[in-house]
Design a protein around this motif. Structure first.
Motif, PDB file in Angstrom:
ATOM      1  N   ARG A  30       0.808  -1.215   0.000  1.00 44.62           N
ATOM      2  CA  ARG A  30       0.000   0.000   0.000  1.00 44.62           C
ATOM      3  C   ARG A  30       0.843   1.268   0.000  1.00 44.62           C
ATOM      4  NH1 ARG A  30      -3.802  -1.656   4.973  1.00 44.62           N
ATOM      5  NH2 ARG A  30      -1.752  -2.396   5.648  1.00 44.62           N
ATOM      6  N   ALA A  31       2.140   1.130   0.251  1.00 45.80           N
ATOM      7  CA  ALA A  31       3.023   2.304   0.294  1.00 45.80           C
ATOM      8  C   ALA A  31       3.081   3.018  -1.043  1.00 45.80           C
ATOM      9  CB  ALA A  31       4.429   1.891   0.717  1.00 45.80           C
ATOM     10  N   THR A  32       2.834   2.309  -2.138  1.00 47.94           N
ATOM     11  CA  THR A  32       2.903   2.935  -3.454  1.00 47.94           C
ATOM     12  C   THR A  32       1.543   3.018  -4.137  1.00 47.94           C
ATOM     13  OG1 THR A  32       3.401   0.804  -4.488  1.00 47.94           O
ATOM     14  CG2 THR A  32       5.280   2.162  -3.807  1.00 47.94           C
ATOM     15  N   ALA A  33       0.470   2.762  -3.401  1.00 44.60           N
ATOM     16  CA  ALA A  33      -0.869   2.786  -3.985  1.00 44.60           C
ATOM     17  C   ALA A  33      -1.522   4.146  -3.773  1.00 44.60           C
ATOM     18  CB  ALA A  33      -1.740   1.696  -3.364  1.00 44.60           C
ATOM     19  N   GLY A  34      -2.376   4.520  -4.711  1.00 44.85           N
ATOM     20  CA  GLY A  34      -3.169   5.721  -4.549  1.00 44.85           C
ATOM     21  C   GLY A  34      -4.202   5.531  -3.444  1.00 44.85           C
ATOM     22  N   ALA A  37      -6.876   2.861  -4.414  1.00 40.60           N
ATOM     23  CA  ALA A  37      -6.287   1.533  -4.584  1.00 40.60           C
ATOM     24  C   ALA A  37      -5.813   0.949  -3.262  1.00 40.60           C
ATOM     25  CB  ALA A  37      -5.135   1.598  -5.578  1.00 40.60           C
ATOM     26  N   ALA A  38      -5.354   1.816  -2.345  1.00 39.87           N
ATOM     27  CA  ALA A  38      -4.834   1.325  -1.067  1.00 39.87           C
ATOM     28  C   ALA A  38      -5.903   0.601  -0.252  1.00 39.87           C
ATOM     29  CB  ALA A  38      -4.261   2.489  -0.265  1.00 39.87           C
ATOM     30  N   THR A  39      -7.171   0.891  -0.508  1.00 40.11           N
ATOM     31  CA  THR A  39      -8.241   0.248   0.246  1.00 40.11           C
ATOM     32  C   THR A  39      -8.494  -1.193  -0.198  1.00 40.11           C
ATOM     33  OG1 THR A  39     -10.002   1.018  -1.243  1.00 40.11           O
ATOM     34  CG2 THR A  39      -9.354   2.498   0.555  1.00 40.11           C
ATOM     35  N   VAL A  40      -7.968  -1.584  -1.366  1.00 42.65           N
ATOM     36  CA  VAL A  40      -8.218  -2.934  -1.880  1.00 42.65           C
ATOM     37  C   VAL A  40      -6.920  -3.697  -2.129  1.00 42.65           C
ATOM     38  CG1 VAL A  40     -10.444  -2.339  -2.914  1.00 42.65           C
ATOM     39  CG2 VAL A  40      -8.348  -2.076  -4.268  1.00 42.65           C
ATOM     40  N   LYS A  41      -5.800  -3.125  -1.734  1.00 43.06           N
ATOM     41  CA  LYS A  41      -4.501  -3.731  -2.015  1.00 43.06           C
ATOM     42  C   LYS A  41      -3.966  -4.417  -0.769  1.00 43.06           C
ATOM     43  CE  LYS A  41      -0.038  -2.569  -4.175  1.00 43.06           C
ATOM     44  NZ  LYS A  41       0.813  -1.473  -4.707  1.00 43.06           N
ATOM     45  N   GLN A  42      -3.704  -5.727  -0.876  1.00 42.45           N
ATOM     46  CA  GLN A  42      -3.140  -6.510   0.223  1.00 42.45           C
ATOM     47  C   GLN A  42      -2.020  -7.389  -0.345  1.00 42.45           C
ATOM     48  OE1 GLN A  42      -6.171  -8.587   2.571  1.00 42.45           O
ATOM     49  NE2 GLN A  42      -7.720  -7.203   1.759  1.00 42.45           N
ATOM     50  N   ASN A  43      -0.855  -6.809  -0.488  1.00 38.40           N
ATOM     51  CA  ASN A  43       0.289  -7.569  -0.974  1.00 38.40           C
ATOM     52  C   ASN A  43       1.574  -6.956  -0.436  1.00 38.40           C
ATOM     53  OD1 ASN A  43       0.779  -5.275  -2.495  1.00 38.40           O
ATOM     54  ND2 ASN A  43       0.554  -6.271  -4.480  1.00 38.40           N
ATOM     55  N   LEU A  44       2.683  -7.530  -0.810  1.00 39.27           N
ATOM     56  CA  LEU A  44       3.990  -6.990  -0.454  1.00 39.27           C
ATOM     57  C   LEU A  44       4.676  -6.499  -1.723  1.00 39.27           C
ATOM     58  CD1 LEU A  44       5.206  -9.779   2.003  1.00 39.27           C
ATOM     59  CD2 LEU A  44       4.244  -7.543   2.596  1.00 39.27           C
ATOM     60  N   GLN A  45       5.511  -5.479  -1.561  1.00 39.26           N
ATOM     61  CA  GLN A  45       6.209  -4.915  -2.712  1.00 39.26           C
ATOM     62  C   GLN A  45       7.660  -4.644  -2.352  1.00 39.26           C
ATOM     63  OE1 GLN A  45       3.902  -2.186  -5.088  1.00 39.26           O
ATOM     64  NE2 GLN A  45       5.684  -0.890  -5.425  1.00 39.26           N
ATOM     65  N   LEU A  46       8.545  -4.900  -3.294  1.00 36.40           N
ATOM     66  CA  LEU A  46       9.947  -4.582  -3.099  1.00 36.40           C
ATOM     67  C   LEU A  46      10.104  -3.063  -3.121  1.00 36.40           C
ATOM     68  CD1 LEU A  46      12.413  -6.499  -2.812  1.00 36.40           C
ATOM     69  CD2 LEU A  46      12.906  -6.044  -5.219  1.00 36.40           C
ATOM     70  N   PRO A  47      10.802  -2.470  -2.148  1.00 31.10           N
ATOM     71  CA  PRO A  47      10.980  -1.010  -2.163  1.00 31.10           C
ATOM     72  C   PRO A  47      11.544  -0.544  -3.500  1.00 31.10           C
ATOM     73  CG  PRO A  47      11.747  -1.922  -0.084  1.00 31.10           C
ATOM     74  CD  PRO A  47      11.426  -3.099  -0.968  1.00 31.10           C
ATOM     75  N   LEU A  48      11.071   0.615  -3.967  1.00 33.21           N
ATOM     76  CA  LEU A  48      11.443   1.093  -5.294  1.00 33.21           C
ATOM     77  C   LEU A  48      12.948   1.298  -5.429  1.00 33.21           C
ATOM     78  CD1 LEU A  48       8.591   3.665  -6.019  1.00 33.21           C
ATOM     79  CD2 LEU A  48       8.690   1.229  -6.582  1.00 33.21           C
ATOM     80  N   ASP A  49      13.613   1.674  -4.329  1.00 26.55           N
ATOM     81  CA  ASP A  49      15.046   1.942  -4.389  1.00 26.55           C
ATOM     82  C   ASP A  49      15.894   0.740  -3.975  1.00 26.55           C
ATOM     83  OD1 ASP A  49      14.352   1.916  -1.737  1.00 26.55           O
ATOM     84  OD2 ASP A  49      15.353   3.799  -1.219  1.00 26.55           O
ATOM     85  N   HIS A  50      15.284  -0.423  -3.865  1.00 26.45           N
ATOM     86  CA  HIS A  50      16.021  -1.620  -3.474  1.00 26.45           C
ATOM     87  C   HIS A  50      17.005  -1.999  -4.588  1.00 26.45           C
ATOM     88  CE1 HIS A  50      16.904  -5.679  -2.124  1.00 26.45           C
ATOM     89  NE2 HIS A  50      16.214  -5.463  -1.006  1.00 26.45           N
ATOM     90  N   PRO A  51      18.255  -2.317  -4.261  1.00 27.47           N
ATOM     91  CA  PRO A  51      19.227  -2.691  -5.307  1.00 27.47           C
ATOM     92  C   PRO A  51      18.757  -3.847  -6.183  1.00 27.47           C
ATOM     93  CG  PRO A  51      20.351  -2.317  -3.224  1.00 27.47           C
ATOM     94  CD  PRO A  51      18.876  -2.273  -2.923  1.00 27.47           C
ATOM     95  N   LEU A  52      18.022  -4.799  -5.595  1.00 24.49           N
ATOM     96  CA  LEU A  52      17.550  -5.935  -6.384  1.00 24.49           C
ATOM     97  C   LEU A  52      16.502  -5.488  -7.402  1.00 24.49           C
ATOM     98  CD1 LEU A  52      17.579  -8.944  -6.968  1.00 24.49           C
ATOM     99  CD2 LEU A  52      15.913  -9.257  -5.113  1.00 24.49           C
TER     100      LEU A  52
END
Length: 226
Positions: A30-34, A37-52
């Motif tokens: 939900r950190a990157t959802a509008g 969208a944040a009200t219906v989003k239940q997942n995990l996401q790799l941080p945008l600045d993560h080296p991987l």
């Protein structure tokens, strides 16, 4: 227009990506959802600045540039760096429409989300649920592809990911701004390009090839913007 790009990654490449992602640290999607969208989003996401994310994202972008079917389907002007998500334990993403404009991290540029794309990284037999459901004028399309396969679809479409009730679903996702903003015009150009390629393969000396190629490029010249 839904277009499948088979084997963008080989099974071995997809397995390598999964192993790297499984060991990474994730954050709430939900950190990157509008707001909606944040009200219906239940997942995990790799941080945008993560080296991987940068490492795997660059690998995807390099492969896309060398994949004629993707180029023909999307006519890419700009591609937002790929992002990565993880669904497990009932994780889901309800009906939503992607934002129209995305900022490109660490630049002053923006990308208009003409075309959405999902690269499946998990084998479909390794998890239950997790279908990408895309709704258009022809109904709802349920997509669950082999690891390494990519699906592109209009960024304007309503779509969702069904709950993952067993296993883990890893995927990459990103957006492309096309030279041709109109989905209908992109569809016509893709069909014309496919016809030219088929005619060239079957009848390489056919005089209509040059005529059709000229029509294709004239339409692209009229419809494109930079």
């Amino acid at each position: 227009m839904l277009v499948e790009i088979p084997a963008l990654f080989s099974p071995a490449e997809a397995a390598e990506a999964r192993a790297l992602l499984a060991a990474a640290e994730w954050q709430d999607g939900r950190a990157t959802a509008g707001h909606r969208a944040a009200t219906v989003k239940q997942n995990l996401q790799l941080p945008l600045d993560h080296p991987l994310a940068r490492q795997l994202g660059d690998r995807i972008l390099d492969r896309l540039a060398r994949t004629p079917r993707f180029v023909a389907a999307t006519l890419p002007l700009r591609i937002l760096p790929p992002r990565f998500n993880r669904y497990e334990g009932g994780g889901t993403y309800g009906n939503h429409v992607d934002s129209a404009i995305f900022p490109v991290p660490n630049t002053a540029q923006h990308v208009r989300s003409d075309v959405s794309a999902t690269l499946f990284l998990s084998d479909p037999d390794d998890y239950d649920g997790g279908e990408l459901v895309i709704e258009d004028s022809f109904g709802a399309h349920r997509v669950k592809l082999a690891a390494g396969h990519l699906i592109t679809y209009p960024g304007s479409s309503l779509h969702r990911v069904t709950p993952v009730t067993r296993g883990t679903r890893f995927a990459a996702f990103f957006w492309t701004q096309s030279f041709v903003a109109s989905e209908l015009q992109r569809r016509e150009l893709f069909a014309l390009d496919g016809a030219i390629q088929s005619l060239t393969a079957d009848h390489p000396d056919h005089p209509s090839i040059d005529t059709l190629t000229n029509v294709y490029h004239n339409l692209l010249r009229q419809w494109s913007s930079t």
